[in-house]
Design an enzyme around this catalytic site. Structure first.
Site, PDB file in Angstrom:
ATOM      1  N   TYR A  64       8.999 -69.646  34.164  1.00 33.22           N
ATOM      2  CA  TYR A  64       7.975 -70.394  34.789  1.00 33.22           C
ATOM      3  C   TYR A  64       7.906 -69.772  35.900  1.00 33.22           C
ATOM      4  CZ  TYR A  64       5.973 -74.628  31.849  1.00 33.22           C
ATOM      5  OH  TYR A  64       5.458 -74.932  31.060  1.00 33.22           O
ATOM      6  N   GLU A  66       4.362 -70.712  38.218  1.00 30.25           N
ATOM      7  CA  GLU A  66       2.959 -72.212  38.920  1.00 30.25           C
ATOM      8  C   GLU A  66       3.643 -71.609  39.988  1.00 30.25           C
ATOM      9  OE1 GLU A  66       2.667 -75.540  37.537  1.00 30.25           O
ATOM     10  OE2 GLU A  66       3.541 -75.117  35.938  1.00 30.25           O
ATOM     11  N   ASP A 241     -19.953 -63.156  34.256  1.00 27.13           N
ATOM     12  CA  ASP A 241     -18.877 -63.147  32.529  1.00 27.13           C
ATOM     13  C   ASP A 241     -18.894 -61.729  32.457  1.00 27.13           C
ATOM     14  OD1 ASP A 241     -17.457 -62.951  30.355  1.00 27.13           O
ATOM     15  OD2 ASP A 241     -18.293 -65.555  30.326  1.00 27.13           O
ATOM     16  N   THR A 270     -12.519 -61.200  30.031  1.00 24.35           N
ATOM     17  CA  THR A 270     -11.321 -61.132  29.481  1.00 24.35           C
ATOM     18  C   THR A 270     -10.536 -59.790  29.800  1.00 24.35           C
ATOM     19  OG1 THR A 270     -12.641 -60.346  27.871  1.00 24.35           O
ATOM     20  CG2 THR A 270     -11.845 -62.425  27.776  1.00 24.35           C
ATOM     21  N   LYS A 273     -11.009 -56.972  25.584  1.00 26.51           N
ATOM     22  CA  LYS A 273     -12.567 -56.516  24.438  1.00 26.51           C
ATOM     23  C   LYS A 273     -12.460 -54.695  24.936  1.00 26.51           C
ATOM     24  CE  LYS A 273     -14.199 -60.651  24.195  1.00 26.51           C
ATOM     25  NZ  LYS A 273     -13.970 -61.896  25.697  1.00 26.51           N
ATOM     26  N   ARG A 279      -4.518 -59.708  25.548  1.00 28.76           N
ATOM     27  CA  ARG A 279      -5.235 -60.824  25.288  1.00 28.76           C
ATOM     28  C   ARG A 279      -5.417 -61.297  26.340  1.00 28.76           C
ATOM     29  NH1 ARG A 279      -8.157 -62.513  21.392  1.00 28.76           N
ATOM     30  NH2 ARG A 279      -7.852 -60.847  19.871  1.00 28.76           N
TER      31      ARG A 279
HETATM   32  N1  DSN Z   1     -14.954 -64.796  21.244  1.00 26.22           N
HETATM   33  C1  DSN Z   1     -15.497 -63.735  22.024  1.00 26.22           C
HETATM   34  C2  DSN Z   1     -16.892 -63.264  21.431  1.00 26.22           C
HETATM   35  O1  DSN Z   1     -16.492 -62.864  20.360  1.00 26.22           O
HETATM   36  O2  DSN Z   1     -17.929 -62.637  21.878  1.00 26.22           O
HETATM   37  C3  DSN Z   1     -16.337 -64.685  23.416  1.00 26.22           C
HETATM   38  O3  DSN Z   1     -15.769 -65.313  23.515  1.00 26.22           O
END
Ligand code: DSN
Length: 478
Positions: A64, A66, A241, A270, A273, A279
């Site tokens: 943990y 935090e 974003d 994120t 990607k 992830r």
């Molecule tokens: N799930 C992602 C996507 O496929 O674009 C975005 O949240």
């Protein structure tokens, strides 16, 4: 490092897991086989490196932590501090950001942290000010009531869902659509492109607290300098974003007006990607928002995931290497080659092409819904996802589009020639699939017919196309 080390590491891990629950070990092995054999064109997916994957499978998961580096609510966080500080340092250096917060577990979480930070920074609320400086026990019931009232219904302007915006930018299926008074800007119906004059007009009329840039299904560059000017002209905080295109920013394909980091007050992403990490999520921000962003846990987030922060540090270190810029450029080259291949065979693409990692095929030209096209392609070993197109008559469930992206296939090493072959396979499937009918004879948005022998043949061709580019070539689980 010997190539053997990767194989040994994963084989040994599976042996240990198999001794406890063999079905989990089998599923992990099967997932590798499936990923190896299918043509992965999901724009938001990738293949993380073995080092990134291995950094997640360890005892950091048991801790943990935090709080923030050096200021934890739990004892014994010295090693978590090391990896969190490293991940944040790599993120700051990679993106040229003043501050990085690497705890968010996902993109949604990163956006919620950002929304909190902007609300806390911007909302004129005496109750909130009290809450920030006093012990919470000192607030009266009236203070709490005022605080809830003042934080609610703040205004957000973001890209509309059918133009490529994301659910978390103020849309009803996400809590942001319930917290905020949201209005959206779309794209020009003729070109499919963002019309910045219309965005400026919407901002002038609506006067949002937050202007959101960024997308999950817009195949073009966005001029963040112009969006920042619009935000400034109405006193809005500018948030971007960049989850989808973070890899293109990291790899310096998107620079100047197209790099959100120097222009936005706060940037979320994120890490899994186009950035090709584990992830997870991350927030970058200007110094004045740093303190509020760092309150993300426990304000918004559950306990940080130290094992994932360790993997973020590894992946961000990889993204700082010179070869990542080459990878990022090849993602775009491949997307453009795929677009060219589809267009030359008669496909209709939203905006007529792409200048990022994704393209959006309007499959109504094939007489199909997105759902029918997605399933027919899946039957043929081609993994995509259905997506709305602007002004979509089929709504968000059935849709009229297929979104495809090249980060994953580019990681495997496929190039322009293979993109053209991919276009041929997709075109064959889409032209040979016919829409089905419901029992009462009305057209179905889900049923379709595709000769299974043809689907099998395409799937074999897809596997052949991938064969010269093995996924995780050093890993042999046999
Ligand atoms: N799930 C992602 C996507 O496929 O674009 C975005 O949240």
């Amino acid at each position: 490092m010997s190539r053997n080390a990767e194989s040994t590491a994963f084989r040994s891990a599976l042996e240990v897991i198999r001794a406890v629950e063999p079905r989990v070990a089998d599923a992990i092995g099967a997932e590798l086989t499936d990923q190896r054999e299918s043509l992965k064109l999901i724009a938001s997916e990738n293949y993380a490196s073995p080092a990134t994957l291995l950094a997640m499978g360890n005892w950091f998961s048991d801790k943990y932590a935090e709080g923030t580096v050096g200021r934890r609510f739990y004892a014994g966080c010295q090693n978590v501090d090391t990896v969190e500080a490293l991940a944040a340092e790599h993120a700051r250096e990679l993106f040229g950001a003043a501050h990085a917060y690497v705890q968010p577990h996902s993109g949604i979480d990163a956006n919620l942290v950002a929304f909190w930070a902007v609300l806390a920074d911007r909302v004129e609320s005496p109750a909130l000010k009290k809450a920030q400086v006093r012990q919470v026990n000192d607030l009266t019931e009236a203070d709490w009531f005022a605080l809830r009232r003042e934080l609610g219904n703040q205004r957000m302007l973001g890209m509309s869902l059918d133009a490529g915006g994301h659910l978390t930018h103020g849309f009803r299926p996400n809590i942001s659509g319930k917290m905020f008074d949201q209005r959206s800007y779309g794209t020009d119906p003729a070109t499919g492109l963002i019309d910045y004059d219309r965005v400026a007009e919407a901002a002038r009329e609506f006067k949002p607290l937050i202007l959101v840039g960024g997308y999950s299904a817009y195949p073009r560059k966005v001029n963040f300098r112009i969006l920042r000017e619009i935000a400034d002209s109405v006193g809005a905080t500018f948030m971007v974003d960049m989850a989808h295109f973070a890899g293109l920013v990291a790899g310096k394909v998107f620079t100047g007006d197209f790099d959100p980091v120097p222009h936005a007050h706060i940037v979320t992403t994120t890490t899994h990607k186009s950035l090709r990490g584990p992830r997870g999520g991350m927030v970058l921000c200007q110094p004045e928002l740093a303190d509020q962003v760092d309150r993300g846990c426990p304000m918004v987030l559950g306990g940080p995931l130290p094992h994932v922060m360790a993997a973020k540090a590894v992946a961000l270190a990889e993204a700082r290497r010179p070869d990542f810029a080459d990878y990022a450029q090849r993602i775009v080259d491949n997307a453009q080659a795929l677009a060219e291949g589809l267009l030359s065979r008669g496909a209709k693409l939203v905006t007529g092409g792409t200048d990022n990692h994704l393209l959006l095929i309007d499959v109504s030209g094939y007489g199909l819904t997105g759902r029918q096209a997605e399933q027919a392609l899946l039957d043929s070993g081609i993994v995509t996802n259905r997506n709305s197109v602007p002004q979509d008559p089929n709504g968000a469930w059935y849709t009229s589009g297929i979104r495809v992206g090249t980060p994953a296939l580019t990681t495997r090493g496929l190039g322009a020639a293979e993109m053209d072959q991919t276009a041929e396979l997709m075109h064959t499937v889409l032209t040979q699939t016919t829409a089905g009918a419901n029992a009462d004879g009305t057209p179905s948005k889900a049923k379709y017919t595709l000769d299974p022998a043809l689907a099998d043949k395409i799937a074999r061709q897809a596997t052949d196309l991938l064969a010269p580019h093995p996924l995780y070539p050093a890993i042999d689980l046999a």
